[in-house]
Design a protein around this motif. Structure first.
Motif, PDB file in Angstrom:
ATOM      1  N   ILE A   1      -3.369  14.830  -4.442  1.00 58.76           N
ATOM      2  CA  ILE A   1      -3.149  16.073  -3.640  1.00 58.76           C
ATOM      3  C   ILE A   1      -2.662  17.201  -4.611  1.00 58.76           C
ATOM      4  O   ILE A   1      -2.870  18.300  -4.521  1.00 58.76           O
ATOM      5  N   VAL A   2      -1.560  16.847  -5.485  1.00 56.46           N
ATOM      6  CA  VAL A   2      -0.866  17.673  -6.527  1.00 56.46           C
ATOM      7  C   VAL A   2      -1.066  17.510  -7.824  1.00 56.46           C
ATOM      8  O   VAL A   2      -0.616  18.283  -8.624  1.00 56.46           O
ATOM      9  N   GLY A   3      -1.835  16.501  -8.137  1.00 57.98           N
ATOM     10  CA  GLY A   3      -2.399  16.159  -9.462  1.00 57.98           C
ATOM     11  C   GLY A   3      -1.481  15.357 -10.063  1.00 57.98           C
ATOM     12  O   GLY A   3      -0.415  14.809  -9.678  1.00 57.98           O
TER      13      GLY A   3
ATOM     14  N   GLU B   1      -4.683  11.046   6.581  1.00 55.34           N
ATOM     15  CA  GLU B   1      -6.325  11.162   6.446  1.00 55.34           C
ATOM     16  C   GLU B   1      -6.373  10.140   5.332  1.00 55.34           C
ATOM     17  O   GLU B   1      -7.844   9.778   5.021  1.00 55.34           O
ATOM     18  N   ASP B   2      -5.667   9.812   4.385  1.00 53.68           N
ATOM     19  CA  ASP B   2      -6.041   8.887   3.156  1.00 53.68           C
ATOM     20  C   ASP B   2      -5.811   7.522   3.893  1.00 53.68           C
ATOM     21  O   ASP B   2      -4.808   7.011   4.397  1.00 53.68           O
TER      22      ASP B   2
ATOM     23  N   LEU C   1       9.683  13.974   5.178  1.00 52.07           N
ATOM     24  CA  LEU C   1       8.762  12.945   5.312  1.00 52.07           C
ATOM     25  C   LEU C   1       9.087  11.943   3.929  1.00 52.07           C
ATOM     26  O   LEU C   1       9.266  12.419   2.970  1.00 52.07           O
ATOM     27  N   ASP C   2       8.823  10.582   4.352  1.00 49.00           N
ATOM     28  CA  ASP C   2       9.081   9.593   3.240  1.00 49.00           C
ATOM     29  C   ASP C   2       7.778   8.825   2.814  1.00 49.00           C
ATOM     30  O   ASP C   2       7.384   8.235   3.936  1.00 49.00           O
ATOM     31  N   LEU C   3       7.275   9.063   1.766  1.00 50.11           N
ATOM     32  CA  LEU C   3       5.951   8.449   1.466  1.00 50.11           C
ATOM     33  C   LEU C   3       6.407   7.224   0.311  1.00 50.11           C
ATOM     34  O   LEU C   3       7.039   7.467  -0.577  1.00 50.11           O
ATOM     35  N   GLN C   4       6.261   6.146   0.841  1.00 54.89           N
ATOM     36  CA  GLN C   4       6.883   4.760   0.109  1.00 54.89           C
ATOM     37  C   GLN C   4       5.743   3.750  -0.146  1.00 54.89           C
ATOM     38  O   GLN C   4       5.083   3.578   1.247  1.00 54.89           O
ATOM     39  N   GLY C   5       5.758   3.121  -1.017  1.00 52.93           N
ATOM     40  CA  GLY C   5       4.912   2.073  -1.452  1.00 52.93           C
ATOM     41  C   GLY C   5       4.172   2.290  -2.751  1.00 52.93           C
ATOM     42  O   GLY C   5       4.179   3.324  -3.213  1.00 52.93           O
ATOM     43  N   PRO C   6       3.764   1.190  -3.250  1.00 54.23           N
ATOM     44  CA  PRO C   6       3.051   1.200  -4.696  1.00 54.23           C
ATOM     45  C   PRO C   6       2.036   2.195  -4.871  1.00 54.23           C
ATOM     46  O   PRO C   6       1.580   2.609  -6.036  1.00 54.23           O
ATOM     47  N   GLU C   7       1.148   2.494  -3.872  1.00 54.97           N
ATOM     48  CA  GLU C   7       0.356   3.616  -3.792  1.00 54.97           C
ATOM     49  C   GLU C   7       0.533   4.925  -3.568  1.00 54.97           C
ATOM     50  O   GLU C   7      -0.120   5.815  -3.677  1.00 54.97           O
TER      51      GLU C   7
ATOM     52  N   ASN D   1       0.905  -1.140   0.041  1.00 52.80           N
ATOM     53  CA  ASN D   1      -0.038  -0.099   0.022  1.00 52.80           C
ATOM     54  C   ASN D   1       1.002   1.238  -0.142  1.00 52.80           C
ATOM     55  O   ASN D   1       1.658   1.751  -0.802  1.00 52.80           O
ATOM     56  N   CYS D   2       0.680   2.056   0.877  1.00 51.97           N
ATOM     57  CA  CYS D   2       1.626   3.261   1.121  1.00 51.97           C
ATOM     58  C   CYS D   2       1.773   3.326   2.829  1.00 51.97           C
ATOM     59  O   CYS D   2       0.905   3.802   3.482  1.00 51.97           O
ATOM     60  N   SER D   3       3.248   3.807   3.093  1.00 55.02           N
ATOM     61  CA  SER D   3       3.653   4.129   4.260  1.00 55.02           C
ATOM     62  C   SER D   3       4.137   5.281   4.305  1.00 55.02           C
ATOM     63  O   SER D   3       4.784   5.823   3.525  1.00 55.02           O
TER      64      SER D   3
END
Length: 290
Positions: free
Chosen positions: A159-161, A213-214, A145-151, A44-46
């Protein structure tokens, strides 16, 4: 020893995170559990708090400032909006630190270094820079912040398009989030699709809460980050590499450009000539037994 905390420390406590010292900071190691967070990142996404990392800004021509000679990879060949991973070496050819350099402008660079080596790195860089290069340590004001994962791409595009999906691996750009401009790079140390977001300390808590929130996003600690990078065979400074290790001992030397001059190059050439004594390799076990 007194450990520092990131701007999100109180947030982590409210989420029930278990913390431990890491690189001079008290950092979240896990929330729901390392294995669960590892698997969530893979599917997912972490979101990871990596605010402890060090960031430097340097202004000057890559060659004339001597920055080119401080790192093992080519800077002059980097286009603006690109970033590269590699090493800073001592004269013996051993690793002072591994780092990523971002080319923000023709003569402006951001260096992202490890938290535990921040002071040592700053001293080494300042010692070897030319007198007219301008160096600034911005670590105390910049959060990451690191947003990692297939999602992660889908989460950010909401959020940004969709322009975020055009960002290629090891490139970066500025994006508007909640009316504020942030540097976002297509990088990470988990092996998954992922992004790293740089923000001022005063904005990072709002960003963190917005991402959570997601429903596709869950917090993950440095425990899962360690197992994720280990699974991918990525080195961790202080554990796999340090000032006793030559980069030639790693499985790949693609982060070393022998077509240019850099600190430690002569020592590496001697090691290549005499033979590499040891190699850091990865292996996979067939069971839980060591």
């Amino acid at each position: 020893m007194d450990f520092k905390t990131t701007p999100l420390f109180e947030v982590h406590k409210k989420l029930g995170a278990k913390t431990a010292p890491f690189g001079g900071y008290l950092m979240p190691i896990q929330y729901k559990g390392i294995i669960e967070e590892h698997n969530w990142t893979r599917t997912n996404c972490s979101i990871f708090d990596i605010c402890h990392m060090g960031e430097f800004i340097l202004q000057g021509d890559a060659k004339n400032s001597n920055l080119e000679s401080i790192v093992t990879f080519s800077l002059e060949s980097m286009p603006q909006g690109a970033c590269r991973y590699g090493f800073m070496l001592n004269e013996n050819g051993s690793i002072i630190d591994d780092l990523i350099v971002y080319r923000i402008d023709e003569e402006e660079w951001m260096l992202v270094v490890n938290a535990a080596t921040e002071s040592k790195d700053e001293a080494h860089i300042k010692k070897n820079l030319s007198w007219d290069a301008h160096f600034k340590n911005i670590s105390s004001t910049i959060a990451k912040l690191d947003l990692q994962g297939p999602e992660s791409g889908n989460v950010l595009s909401k959020i940004v398009g969709d322009k975020i999906k055009a960002l290629k691996y090891y490139t970066f750009s500025d994006f508007l989030i909640n009316g504020e401009e942030y540097l976002v790079s297509r990088t990470g140390y988990t092996g998954e699709l992922g992004y790293e977001i740089y923000a001022g300390f005063g904005h990072v808590e709002k960003l963190w809460n917005m991402f959570l929130e997601d429903k596709r996003v869950q917090p993950a600690g440095l425990g899962a980050r360690d197992t994720l990078r280990l699974e991918m065979g990525y080195s961790l400074y202080g554990q796999d590499i340090d000032e006793t290790v030559s980069p030639l001992s790693l499985a790949s030397s693609k982060f070393i450009d022998f077509d240019k001059d850099f600190i430690g190059k002569d020592a590496l050439l001697e090691i290549k000539k005499s033979g590499i004594e040891s190699k850091l390799i990865c292996f996979k076990t067939i069971s839980r037994r060591a």
